[in-house]
Design a protein around this motif. Structure first.
Motif, PDB file in Angstrom:
ATOM      1  N   GLN A 208       0.896  -1.586   0.110  1.00  0.00           N
ATOM      2  CA  GLN A 208       0.230  -0.139   0.292  1.00  0.00           C
ATOM      3  C   GLN A 208       0.869   0.907  -0.090  1.00  0.00           C
ATOM      4  N   TYR A 213      -3.508   9.298   2.737  1.00  0.00           N
ATOM      5  CA  TYR A 213      -4.020   8.795   3.865  1.00  0.00           C
ATOM      6  C   TYR A 213      -5.310  10.245   4.160  1.00  0.00           C
ATOM      7  N   GLY A 218     -11.009   3.460   5.184  1.00  0.00           N
ATOM      8  CA  GLY A 218      -9.904   1.526   5.031  1.00  0.00           C
ATOM      9  C   GLY A 218     -10.353   0.683   5.698  1.00  0.00           C
ATOM     10  N   SER A 219     -10.456  -0.709   5.357  1.00  0.00           N
ATOM     11  CA  SER A 219     -10.870  -1.448   6.145  1.00  0.00           C
ATOM     12  C   SER A 219     -10.158  -3.104   5.725  1.00  0.00           C
ATOM     13  N   PRO A 223      -8.393   0.600   1.337  1.00  0.00           N
ATOM     14  CA  PRO A 223      -8.670   1.464   0.598  1.00  0.00           C
ATOM     15  C   PRO A 223      -9.806   1.420   1.002  1.00  0.00           C
ATOM     16  N   TRP A 247      -5.793   5.582   3.903  1.00  0.00           N
ATOM     17  CA  TRP A 247      -5.475   5.119   4.820  1.00  0.00           C
ATOM     18  C   TRP A 247      -5.728   5.731   6.275  1.00  0.00           C
ATOM     19  N   ASP A 248      -6.164   5.201   7.198  1.00  0.00           N
ATOM     20  CA  ASP A 248      -5.413   6.146   8.529  1.00  0.00           C
ATOM     21  C   ASP A 248      -4.099   5.204   8.789  1.00  0.00           C
ATOM     22  N   ALA A 251      -6.263   1.710  10.502  1.00  0.00           N
ATOM     23  CA  ALA A 251      -6.680   0.833   9.418  1.00  0.00           C
ATOM     24  C   ALA A 251      -5.660   0.008   8.210  1.00  0.00           C
ATOM     25  N   LEU A 252      -5.149   0.223   8.258  1.00  0.00           N
ATOM     26  CA  LEU A 252      -3.434  -0.060   7.304  1.00  0.00           C
ATOM     27  C   LEU A 252      -2.731  -1.491   7.869  1.00  0.00           C
ATOM     28  N   TYR A 255      -5.868  -4.037   8.313  1.00  0.00           N
ATOM     29  CA  TYR A 255      -5.396  -5.154   7.676  1.00  0.00           C
ATOM     30  C   TYR A 255      -4.173  -5.451   6.646  1.00  0.00           C
ATOM     31  N   ALA A 315       1.158   5.256   7.933  1.00  0.00           N
ATOM     32  CA  ALA A 315       0.192   6.224   7.229  1.00  0.00           C
ATOM     33  C   ALA A 315      -0.138   7.648   7.849  1.00  0.00           C
TER      34      ALA A 315
END
Length: 341
Positions: A208, A213, A218-219, A223, A247-248, A251-252, A255, A315
């Motif tokens: 990624q 950002y 994101g999840s 993204p 992404w924040d 979340a990164l 993931y 991120a």
């Protein structure tokens, strides 16, 4: 609704304009810090690739992205021509060149067959397309959307709300993204070594690199657009996160570890879920989580993945992208500790 503190709420930098970017006179080699390295590029291309990346407002336009695109377009052949009429190293059609081409090398002519002119025009066009992708709301990596638009036109991306299903465009985008590591300069990404859940998570996070950002974005699925609240996502009354797919920090991390470790969503929750497995700084391993907290409130505001050699994948903030950075870039006084999921 109960407010959830995500972390990663740091100062914002406004993203640049979405439309064509008019750049100043180019001084070859005047690259910004962090954009000074690229590998696997013929020497005559290298200063122009660095200059084109440095003169774009969007950090997603990394030198390796331009290099991988040039390799895909022409194999770095300045005299390349396609059966469809595209010309030069960056394969501009005459109509597109009329919009983006300039005499950047000051030879007296603006030509798609001159390396400097071609690469700088490529950078201008990609910079504009990345801007369009960032505010499009389409759920995909803006780099993929911009590349698809370079190949098939923004109208095709817009009509399909993403990368068009054309075989040529799909291959084009996949090839370039797949070649980024080949052209990434020394020091831009530390080698991620080892086997197991931690190193695998770090390698997944590394896929990624360059994605923007987005506060709340994101999840485990990838993204997405973020949102704005009292802690982040906006600047000067404008909600940037709501139009940025990315992404924040937490979340990164979620993931990267999913589904081997089903970490919760926020940085504070991730710290609580893994705090029973603390790691001393001297014992850090690839994939360990690094946390920072506000010294007054004690709230965890940032998390990153350790990748070895004092480096992390993070991120960091609006206007920036997922990137490798020294752990020392974060304030030592805020360091809350490291854990191993």
């Amino acid at each position: 609704m109960k407010k959830v503190l995500l972390g990663c709420a740091v100062p914002f930098v406004l993203l640049g304009a979405v439309v064509a970017v008019l750049l100043p006179t180019v001084t070859v080699g005047a690259a910004e810090p962090g954009r000074t390295s690229v590998s696997g590029v013929p020497e005559e291309y290298r200063p122009w690739v660095l200059a084109a990346a440095a003169h774009c407002h969007d950090p997603a336009l990394a030198p390796e992205l331009l290099a991988a695109q040039l390799f895909e377009e022409s194999g770095f052949r300045a005299d390349a021509r396609s059966p469809a009429g595209a010309e030069g190293a960056a394969q501009f059609m005459p109509g597109t060149w009329a919009t983006w081409g300039r005499d950047d090398d000051h030879s007296g002519t603006a030509s798609p067959f001159e390396i400097g002119d071609a690469v700088m025009a490529q950078g201008r066009l990609m910079c504009s397309l990345l801007g369009q992708a960032a505010v499009s709301g389409f759920v995909d990596d803006p780099r993929r959307l911009a590349l698809a638009a370079y190949n098939a036109g923004w109208a095709a991306v817009e009509a399909n709300r993403g990368v068009p299903p054309f075989a040529e465009t799909q291959r084009y985008v996949a090839d370039i993204i797949g070649n980024l590591a080949r052209f990434r300069g020394a020091g831009q990404l530390s080698e991620i070594t080892g086997h197991g859940v931690g190193p695998d998570a770090a390698r997944r996070a590394a896929t990624q690199l360059g994605v923007p950002y987005s506060y709340g974005g994101g999840s485990p699925a990838g993204p997405s657009r973020g949102y704005c609240d009292g802690d982040g996502g906006q600047r000067d009354g404008q909600c940037l996160a709501g139009t940025t797919v990315g992404w924040d920090c937490s979340a990164l991390v979620q993931y990267a570890y999913w589904p081997a470790r089903r970490l919760p969503r926020t940085a504070a929750e991730q710290y609580s879920a893994t705090a029973d497995r603390p790691v001393a700084r001297a014992d850090l391993r690839v994939g360990d989580l690094l946390f920072w907290r506000h010294t007054v409130s004690g709230h965890i505001y940032h998390v990153a993945l350790y990748i070895g050699h004092g480096m992390m994948i993070s991120a960091p903030k609006t206007g920036d992208v997922v990137k490798e950075a020294p752990v020392a870039d974060m304030p030592d006084s805020d360091f809350a500790g490291a854990t191993r999921p």
